[in-house]
Design an enzyme around this catalytic site. Structure first.
Site, PDB file in Angstrom:
ATOM      1  N   HIS A  25       0.962  -1.240  -0.017  1.00  0.00           N
ATOM      2  CA  HIS A  25      -0.131  -0.031  -0.086  1.00  0.00           C
ATOM      3  C   HIS A  25       0.882   1.162   0.085  1.00  0.00           C
ATOM      4  O   HIS A  25       1.926   1.223   0.543  1.00  0.00           O
ATOM      5  CB  HIS A  25      -0.800  -0.041   1.194  1.00  0.00           C
ATOM      6  CG  HIS A  25      -1.785  -1.141   1.827  1.00  0.00           C
ATOM      7  ND1 HIS A  25      -1.225  -2.159   2.321  1.00  0.00           N
ATOM      8  CD2 HIS A  25      -3.006  -1.366   1.389  1.00  0.00           C
ATOM      9  CE1 HIS A  25      -2.170  -2.940   2.412  1.00  0.00           C
ATOM     10  NE2 HIS A  25      -3.489  -2.418   2.005  1.00  0.00           N
TER      11      HIS A  25
ATOM     12  N   ASP B  16       2.327   1.960   3.237  1.00  0.00           N
ATOM     13  CA  ASP B  16       3.137   1.219   3.899  1.00  0.00           C
ATOM     14  C   ASP B  16       4.686   1.743   3.791  1.00  0.00           C
ATOM     15  O   ASP B  16       5.565   1.588   4.251  1.00  0.00           O
ATOM     16  CB  ASP B  16       3.197  -0.257   3.326  1.00  0.00           C
ATOM     17  CG  ASP B  16       1.586  -0.810   3.534  1.00  0.00           C
ATOM     18  OD1 ASP B  16       1.161  -0.505   4.280  1.00  0.00           O
ATOM     19  OD2 ASP B  16       1.504  -1.606   2.432  1.00  0.00           O
TER      20      ASP B  16
END
EC number: 5.3.1.5
Length: 436
Positions: A100, A103
């Site tokens: 993501h 992240d």
């Protein structure tokens, strides 16, 4: 160059079933040829960024248990995290990874800063991919963690949140495209409701359909050749999510004219939450023509929530891969480990051993599935069970050439009086146990 995080551990290699080395593969041999392809090419393993390098080890009753040197919201820490991540991918011989946006980049003060941060780390990822040969299986946007998404992203009652979400998806699709990602995933953790008392279902369905149509339109605009994947989940964190399961998502796609544009990323844990087996969701997606990729993990069957544990049940894994192989295997998809350590597993080596075990279980299950395919007994049984539908009268009924009246006349004229036939479930279960 090593980061030192994993000490003096060297690349994980295949040592065979008799090995007692916890840092070796016992069943996963990437070069073993099965059904005409190397096992690495069949399984297409991916390692996820979020559980391995972002999750701090907390739970609803306690905070951080993992002590990671990159747990700071700075670009320097983000690049250190990338160094460790790509080192781990290389040690595991994992050909792919997934992430993501949140992240991998520091959280900025606004959308523009988030985009700058993401672009900088994408530059770094491109360099790491070039150095290691590791590829991106899929990218996605985190549209659920930040408080702005507490009432949804595409389904939010505030159009500004919808717009912010759309802009974020655009930047994440750009990043995925630039890194050569083979898929782009959308998971709607907040696309649902907590209570119907404040929810307009028709409005939210329209919003979600518009967002997904824009994603598909943008895919074609930028020339992204990968698949767009939706990941179903029935609940958690929302009380009820709109992408409940494979069949529900297909109805949504059909309603919005997207059934030929979007496929599914199916997770075992989410299937369990929806009251299904993993193979049910895979077989359903295959039957509907929307199978794309899988997240391989498991849930604790007694807990009732999404525990995201590494797989350890060979028969379950074998049946999942059987249904994947039966339809030709993965194309753009693969096997992503959307699984996390237990919060007491705090050592660096625990990250490696968790993935080694998961990869070995998948290899065992895959080899069993391949043997079942080669044997052909199960497939032939199903073919024989439905053989009656290949007759001319049956084909006419299925093709809509006969009305209820005409069928009723035939049943009476031919004195059709069918007798029950055994489904032979126990025989088939025994058959499967020969392989697993």
């Amino acid at each position: 160059m090593t980061t030192g995080f994993f000490g003096d551990v060297s690349k994980i290699t295949f040592e065979g079933a008799d090995s007692t080395n916890p840092l070796a593969f016992r069943h996963y041999n990437p070069d073993e040829v099965i059904l005409g392809k190397r096992m690495e090419e069949h399984l297409r393993f991916a390692t996820c960024y979020w559980h391995n390098f972002v999750w701090p080890g907390g739970d609803p009753f306690g905070g951080q248990t993992f002590d990671r040197p990159w747990f700071k919201d700075t670009m320097h820490a983000a690049k250190l995290k990338a160094d460790v991540a790509f080192e781990m991918f290389t040690l595991l011989q994992s050909p792919y990874y997934c992430f993501h946006d949140a992240d991998v980049r520091p959280e900025g003060a606004n959308f523009a800063e988030n985009t700058r941060n993401l672009n900088e780390i994408v530059d770094y990822f491109a360099q790491k991919q070039e150095e290691t040969g590791v590829k991106l299986l899929w990218g996605t946007a985190n549209l659920f963690s930040n408080a702005r998404y507490m009432s949804g992203a595409s389904t939010n009652p505030d159009p500004d949140v919808f717009a912010f979400s759309a802009a974020t998806i655009k930047t994440c699709m750009d990043a995925t495209h630039r890194l050569g990602g083979e898929n782009y995933v959308l998971w709607g953790g907040r696309e649902g409701y907590e209570t119907l008392l404040n929810t307009d279902l028709a409005q939210e369905d329209q919003q979600m359909g518009r967002m997904l149509n824009m994603v598909v339109e943008y895919k074609h605009k930028i020339g992204f050749k990968g698949a767009i994947l939706v990941e179903p989940k029935p609940q958690e964190p929302s009380k009820h999510q709109y992408d409940y399961d494979a069949a529900t998502v297909y109805g949504f796609l059909k309603r919005h004219g997207l059934e030929n544009e979007v496929k599914l990323n199916l997770e075992q844990g989410h299937a369990i939450l929806a009251g299904h087996s993993f193979e049910h969701e895979i077989a359903t997606a295959q039957a509907l023509g929307i199978f794309g990729s899988i997240d391989m993990n498991r849930n604790d069957y007694q807990s009732g929530w999404d525990t995201d544990q590494f797989p350890n049940n060979t028969p379950e894994v074998a049946l999942a891969y059987y249904h994947i192989l039966k339809h030709g295997g993965f194309t753009t998809g693969g096997t992503n480990f959307d699984a996390k350590l237990r919060r007491q597993s705090i050592d660096a080596e625990d990250l490696l051993m968790a993935h080694i075990g998961g990869m070995d279980i998948c290899a065992r299950g895959f080899k069993a599935a391949a043997a079942m395919i080669e044997d052909g007994t199960l497939d032939q049984f199903v073919t024989d069970r439905y053989a009656g539908w290949q007759t001319d009268p049956a084909q006419d009924m299925l093709a809509g050439k006969l009305s209820l009246d005409e069928i009723a006349k035939r049943v009476e004229a031919e004195d059709i009086n069918p007798k029950p036939r055994s489904g032979r479930q126990e025989y088939l279960e025994n058959l499967i146990n020969r392989f697993v």
